[in-house]
Design a protein around this motif. Structure first.
Motif, short mmCIF file in Angstrom:
data_model
loop_
_atom_site.label_atom_id
_atom_site.label_comp_id
_atom_site.label_asym_id
_atom_site.label_seq_id
_atom_site.Cartn_x
_atom_site.Cartn_y
_atom_site.Cartn_z
N ILE A 1 0.84 -1.47 0.30
CA ILE A 1 -0.25 0.01 -0.48
C ILE A 1 0.58 1.05 -0.13
N ASN A 2 0.83 1.86 -0.68
CA ASN A 2 2.00 2.85 -1.07
C ASN A 2 1.50 4.06 -0.76
N SER A 3 2.15 5.51 -0.46
CA SER A 3 1.32 6.59 -0.93
C SER A 3 1.78 7.49 -1.02
N GLY B 1 1.42 11.82 -1.80
CA GLY B 1 1.51 13.14 -1.01
C GLY B 1 0.97 13.24 -0.03
N GLY B 2 0.82 15.33 0.49
CA GLY B 2 0.13 15.35 1.79
C GLY B 2 1.75 15.83 2.13
N PHE B 3 1.54 16.20 3.33
CA PHE B 3 3.26 16.53 4.23
C PHE B 3 3.45 15.21 5.36
N GLU B 4 4.87 14.43 5.04
CA GLU B 4 5.20 13.93 6.08
C GLU B 4 6.02 14.16 7.56
N LYS B 5 5.20 14.22 7.88
CA LYS B 5 5.28 14.35 9.93
C LYS B 5 7.27 14.60 9.85
N GLN B 6 7.95 15.87 10.49
CA GLN B 6 8.92 16.18 10.98
C GLN B 6 9.28 17.45 12.00
N TYR B 7 9.66 16.33 12.93
CA TYR B 7 10.78 17.35 13.91
C TYR B 7 11.92 18.43 13.74
N ARG C 1 9.97 17.70 0.27
CA ARG C 1 8.27 16.80 -0.60
C ARG C 1 9.10 16.33 -2.26
N ARG C 2 9.18 14.50 -2.73
CA ARG C 2 9.60 14.59 -3.56
C ARG C 2 8.21 13.99 -4.73
N HIS D 1 -14.50 11.51 -11.91
CA HIS D 1 -12.74 11.66 -10.76
C HIS D 1 -12.17 11.96 -11.65
N VAL D 2 -11.20 13.63 -11.24
CA VAL D 2 -10.38 13.03 -12.00
C VAL D 2 -9.04 13.67 -10.92
N TRP D 3 -7.94 12.70 -11.22
CA TRP D 3 -6.74 13.59 -9.42
C TRP D 3 -5.52 13.28 -10.60
N SER D 4 -4.97 13.95 -10.18
CA SER D 4 -2.75 13.84 -10.53
C SER D 4 -2.33 13.68 -9.67
N ARG D 5 -1.06 12.95 -9.83
CA ARG D 5 0.11 12.75 -9.25
C ARG D 5 1.25 12.89 -9.69
N THR D 6 1.82 13.86 -8.86
CA THR D 6 3.09 14.32 -9.15
C THR D 6 4.36 14.02 -9.20
N GLY D 7 5.38 13.69 -8.99
CA GLY D 7 6.94 12.88 -8.70
C GLY D 7 6.31 11.32 -8.54
N ALA D 8 7.17 11.39 -6.73
CA ALA D 8 7.20 9.68 -7.11
C ALA D 8 6.82 9.87 -5.52
N PRO D 9 5.64 8.31 -5.83
CA PRO D 9 5.48 8.22 -3.98
C PRO D 9 6.69 7.96 -3.03
N ALA D 10 6.09 7.20 -1.84
CA ALA D 10 6.64 7.01 -0.53
C ALA D 10 7.25 5.54 -1.09
N VAL D 11 7.35 4.16 -2.20
CA VAL D 11 7.95 3.98 -2.48
C VAL D 11 7.40 3.73 -4.01
N ALA D 12 9.42 3.69 -4.63
CA ALA D 12 9.18 4.76 -5.64
C ALA D 12 8.69 3.69 -6.97
N THR D 13 8.05 3.49 -6.62
CA THR D 13 6.79 2.77 -7.31
C THR D 13 7.03 3.17 -9.19
N ASP D 14 6.54 4.24 -9.07
CA ASP D 14 6.77 5.28 -10.09
C ASP D 14 7.47 6.26 -10.17
N ALA D 15 8.85 6.11 -10.47
CA ALA D 15 9.91 7.49 -10.30
C ALA D 15 9.83 8.48 -11.40
N GLY D 16 8.94 9.15 -10.50
CA GLY D 16 8.59 10.07 -11.49
C GLY D 16 9.35 11.61 -11.32
N SER D 17 9.38 12.03 -11.79
CA SER D 17 10.20 13.65 -11.54
C SER D 17 9.54 14.92 -11.14
N ILE D 18 9.71 16.31 -10.78
CA ILE D 18 9.03 17.08 -10.29
C ILE D 18 8.16 17.65 -11.40
#
Length: 771
Positions: free
Chosen positions: A174-176, A178-184, A268-269, A593-610
């Motif tokens: 299950i890949n993730s 978008g959004g913001f990965e929390k970081q201190y 973010r990538r 529905h229409v949705w767009s994905r840019t760049g790469a997910p958490a696990v780079a199953t789709d190694a796209g660039s920005i």
């Protein structure tokens, strides 16, 4: 031998009927176990090796990570080829094996080879992608921000939804996205560091030394054991702020004196937008290789719907892509066509045989032969797809049964009313008389499919399942014509049958006799006419277009988008949202529905660039459409809506089609032309020249040159003479440079959750090159 089979069957009619019922039960069970999908999976045995190195630029990634990994992969048993992508912060090497190599053996060999690869500091350990295929991406869902914030939405996805969804049987990943990965973040103030005379390395060392737990073994007290545990880990912002960095004249200098501690997000990538309303979090469900896509997708959907009520009120879940919808549509089409074909065959049999019972007996061979084919497909692991099931021709299925039954009806009608042993003997003789042509007819058709079994690679995976399915059906039909059909005829046909020719047969004979006489009297003219027709047909065939396989209309589309190098993620998000709004406004009845994905997910199953985006468009049911009747017409209209947006190249494809193309060749297009060389500038120039030649070709709609020009880079070169003058080691300067993006100094653990702790420059000092 064949006559003995017929004789035995008529002497043991109860056993034959029982065997038919048993075979039907086994066939029904096999059908329930059969893997059902929309399309044959043609992707080879592949393993993706992803290495994340956040601080490295593409040329360093290529030299220090990608190239050593590629060298380590050479010489493995069953290796076919490998390719790679090196981009900012990510190396992806795709290793392809021969089809007979087990995927888990391939992953084990790769894992052993990776152990010998030496990677530079700052690079994470290489990880292999999920055990999935080009058809493995079966489920998409969105988590919409309704007040929780994109950081919390991503946290909910990573720590609540994802673990629950991964527990679904048959799930590979299950890949993730978008959004913001929390970081201190400890946002340092360089002025204050200078003020207190504290080096950056001293601050980082203090944070690391005050953010850990240790074990001290145990103490034996009169037979009782007491464990020793040292606790020094920080768990919140306040504790991090109170970490002591140094002391001046007995006064402690804390982290908060030289830095600001905040909760923010990682660099973010990738990002995801949806329905023209801004950013969301996307979850991608991948199916394990070899699993039943219909069953796995259904379980994913059920699990996601089960999780919906448990999510916080600030998050709204939504399913946007479900493979079962496409599979249901394909199977409904196959089911409808098969049912209509069966009815048509029954009608024709009744018309030409002139007997309803005889027509129904022949028609009984259709479901029984199909159930036998389902058993063979299940045992060989062949999926029920549009290509495998759609290849079944019911005319061929009932061919041998029609020949046998027609001769039985003629013989019984000729002998008049008979019963008992004499009736069985007549049926046996009638079936035996035509046993040779029936067997030869079916065997000849099977022989036609033998070359298909020799196909390898993509062609073999595409067409061998179809050939096996047809052969299984023909074998079942042949066995039924020699056993079940004579037995059923002896039980169902009436005792009194009239020997007569039905009207359609009489009409056909009256038309055929004069034509035959005319042909025999003009033999050379007939041969010349046939030769001329053959020549014309060959000329037409040579001028016709050809295609490997008809394009499957998936009911969804993907718009591929490439923007100039250096385009920021925020700009891609802005333009994608604008395009989504334009499409929804122009096609409210056609697009659901229409949705767009840019760049790469958490696990780079789709190694796209920005600079690269994939815009998924889910279509509404076809009967609701107003502006177009077919998918091709709708895509043409959609192209007109978005092609005028400047600064980008776009093309249209489909989800499964895109994924398979990418896994086979590394590109998302139907046709790719690859140039090889050492000089990127020369390659780019030649590619542009080739594009100018190819673009005018008739039928070429979308053509783009892949982006290989340099990404703008701000290089900070250390002046060795100057740092030596001030006694500053190069590591100090490089630590500060790394802090522009964030340098990891540990983790913050919140219960079961873990988040990175990094040292970073404040936004005011990292928004401009001069700063």
């Amino acid at each position: 031998m064949l006559e003995a089979v017929i004789t035995w069957s008529l002497r043991h009619r109860a056993a034959v009927i029982g065997a038919a019922l048993l075979a039907s039960a086994v066939g029904i069970y096999s059908l329930r176990q059969l893997n059902i999908d929309a399309f044959p999976d043609t992707t080879p045995v592949q393993v993706q090796i992803n290495t994340v190195a956040p601080a490295m630029v593409p040329d360093e990634i290529e030299r220090l990570i990608t190239f050593p990994i590629e060298l380590a992969m050479g010489g493995m048993a069953g290796l076919s080829h490998h390719r790679s992508i090196s981009q900012f912060g990510l190396s992806q090497v795709t290793v392809t094996f021969d089809d007979d190599v087990n995927i888990y053996l391939a992953r084990q060999m790769i894992n052993e080879r990776l152990g010998s690869v030496e990677l530079p500091a700052g690079a994470r350990r290489p990880e292999m992608g999920p055990v999935s295929t080009g058809l493995g991406e079966v489920f998409h869902y969105l988590l919409l921000d309704k007040g929780a914030g994109l950081t919390d939405v991503r946290t909910i996805q990573d720590w609540e939804v994802k673990p629950a969804m991964r527990a679904v049987p048959g799930t590979a990943e299950i890949n993730s996205w978008g959004g913001f990965e929390k970081q201190y973040q400890i946002r340092i103030d360089p002025v204050k560091l200078v003020k207190y005379g504290i080096a950056l390395e001293q601050l980082m060392h203090a944070v690391r030394g005050n953010n850990l737990n240790v074990g001290g073994g145990n103490i034996d007290q009169a037979g009782d054991m007491l464990l020793v545990h040292g606790v020094g880990r920080t768990i919140n912002v306040e504790q991090i702020e109170n970490i002591v960095v140094a002391a001046m004249d007995g006064v402690p200098i804390l982290v908060r004196d030289v830095a600001e501690v905040v909760i923010s997000h990682e660099i973010r990538r990738g990002a995801v937008t949806a329905n023209g309303r801004g950013e969301v979090v996307l979850g991608l469900g991948f199916m394990l290789m070899g699993e039943n896509s219909y069953a796995v997708t259904g379980r994913m959907r059920d699990k996601f719907e089960e999780l919906e009520p448990k999510l916080p009120s600030g998050v709204r879940p939504e399913i946007v892509y479900d493979r079962t919808v496409l599979v249901d549509r394909v199977i409904d089409t196959v089911r409808s066509n098969l049912f209509d074909g069966a009815l048509l065959v029954i009608l024709i049999l009744f018309v030409f045989l002139g007997n309803l019972r005889a027509g129904l007996i022949c028609a009984a061979a259709i479901p029984l032969a199909m159930l036998g084919a389902f058993f063979g497909m299940w045992r060989l692991g062949i999926a029920g797809t549009l290509l495998s099931l759609g290849a079944i021709d019911f005319g061929i299925v009932v061919d041998s049964s029609v020949v046998v039954l027609e001769n039985i009806v003629t013989r019984l009608a000729h002998h008049g009313p008979v019963a008992g042993v004499k009736r069985l003997e007549i049926i046996r003789q009638a079936a035996s008389e035509v046993r040779t042509p029936t067997v030869f007819g079916q065997v000849i058709i099977m022989i036609v499919y033998i070359p298909i079994f020799a196909l390898q690679g993509v062609e073999g995976k595409m067409f061998r399942p179809m050939a096996w399915t047809v052969v299984f059906v023909l074998i079942g039909s042949l066995v039924l014509s020699l056993t079940f059909i004579p037995v059923l005829a002896s039980l169902v046909l009436p005792k009194k049958l009239e020997e007569r020719e039905v009207l359609p047969v009489r009409i056909a004979q009256r038309m055929y006799r004069p034509l035959l006489k005319l042909a025999m009297n003009n033999r050379f003219a007939v041969l010349g006419l046939a030769g001329s027709a053959l020549a014309v047909a060959l000329m037409i065939a040579l001028g016709m277009g050809s295609e490997f396989v008809p394009r499957l209309s998936e009911g969804d589309a993907v718009i591929g988008i490439v923007r100039p190098p250096g385009t920021s993620l925020s700009e891609s998000v802005r333009v994608n949202t604008r395009m989504e709004q334009a499409l929804l406004a122009a096609f409210p009845d056609e697009i659901s529905h229409v949705w767009s994905r840019t760049g790469a997910p958490a696990v780079a199953t789709d190694a796209g660039s920005i600079e690269e985006s994939d815009m998924f468009v889910s279509f509404a049911p076809r009967h609701d459409w107003r502006r177009a009747k077919t998918q091709d017409e709708l895509i043409e209209l959609m192209l007109r809506e978005v092609e005028d947006i400047p600064g980008q190249t776009i093309w249209f494809t489909q989800p499964i089609e895109q994924r398979i193309n990418e896994m086979l060749s590394g590109v998302k297009a139907d046709i790719a032309l690859k140039l090889f060389g050492d000089d990127f500038d020369v390659l780019l120039k030649k590619a542009q020249q080739l594009a100018a030649v190819l673009r005018p070709i008739r039928g070429c709609v979308d053509l783009a040159v892949e982006q290989i020009s340099d990404l703008p880079i701000l290089r900070i070169r250390i002046r060795q003479d100057q740092i030596a003058r001030y006694g500053v080691p190069a590591e100090e300067v490089l630590n500060l440079v790394e802090s522009v993006g964030g340098k990891s100094v540990g983790e913050v653990i919140e219960g079961q959750l873990r988040f990175p702790l990094v040292v970073r420059l404040p936004e005011a000092l990292r928004d401009k090159p001069e700063e």
